[in-house]
Design a protein around this motif. Structure first.
Motif, short mmCIF file in Angstrom:
data_model
loop_
_atom_site.label_atom_id
_atom_site.label_comp_id
_atom_site.label_asym_id
_atom_site.label_seq_id
_atom_site.Cartn_x
_atom_site.Cartn_y
_atom_site.Cartn_z
N SER A 5 0.50 -1.08 0.56
CA SER A 5 -0.13 0.02 -0.26
C SER A 5 0.57 1.39 0.01
O SER A 5 2.09 1.14 0.82
N THR A 60 -1.02 -3.28 5.86
CA THR A 60 -1.63 -2.95 4.07
C THR A 60 -0.85 -3.67 3.22
O THR A 60 -0.12 -3.05 2.95
N SER A 73 -5.08 -6.11 5.65
CA SER A 73 -5.38 -5.03 6.96
C SER A 73 -5.26 -4.95 7.95
O SER A 73 -6.11 -5.60 8.37
N PRO A 98 -8.73 -0.30 3.17
CA PRO A 98 -8.17 -0.92 3.51
C PRO A 98 -7.03 -0.61 2.27
O PRO A 98 -6.28 -1.07 1.78
#
Length: 123
Positions: A5, A60, A73, A98
Motif C-alpha cells: 500500500s 496492508t 490489512s 484497506p
C-alpha cells in the motif's frame, strides 16, 4: 504479485503521534502504583493505540494471482475473484478502507460491492 500500500505522509505522522502519545501516557501511568484497572487500561492502550496501528501499517497489501485479488490489512481480509471485477476507477474518497493513502482505486465487483485500495504501483 504482491503490491504494498502507498502510505501518505500525513498518515505516517498521525501513526507516530498516536503511538508516541499512547507510549507516553502508559509510561506516565506506570510511575504510580497501579491496581488491576490501571494495568488493564495500560494493556488496552498499548493494544489499541500502538499494536493495532502498527499491525495495520505493516500488513496492508494486495496480492494478485491465481485468478484472485487478496486484500489484507491487519485482521481484515477480502478475496475478490478477478473475473467478478466490473470496474476500477481512481478516487480520493475518505471512507474507511484497506488503504493507507487517499490516492486510491475503487474496485467494483460482484454486482455492486466495492472496496478501495491504494497500491504504490497503480498500473
Amino acid at each position: 504479485m504482491v503490491f504494498e500500500s502507498k502510505v501518505d505522509v500525513w498518515l505516517q505522522v498521525l501513526f507516530v503521534m498516536s503511538i508516541a502519545y499512547c507510549g507516553i501516557t502508559c509510561f506516565s501511568m506506570m510511575r504510580e502504583p497501579l491496581d488491576t484497572a490501571g494495568w488493564f487500561t495500560i494493556g488496552s492502550t498499548l493494544t489499541i493505540g500502538i499494536a493495532f496501528p502498527v499491525w495495520l501499517y505493516l500488513s496492508t497489501k494486495y496480492k494478485v494471482g491465481e485468478g484472485q485479488c487478496r486484500v489484507s490489512s491487519g485482521p481484515f481480509r477480502w478475496v475478490i475473484n478477478l473475473d467478478e471485477i466490473e470496474d476500477v476507477t481512481p478516487t480520493t474518497n475518505v471512507l474507511s478502507s484497506p488503504a493507507l493513502s487517499l490516492e486510491r482505486l475503487r474496485i467494483t465487483y460482484s454486482g455492486g460491492k466495492t472496496i478501495m485500495v491504494s497500491p504504490e504501483d497503480k498500473k
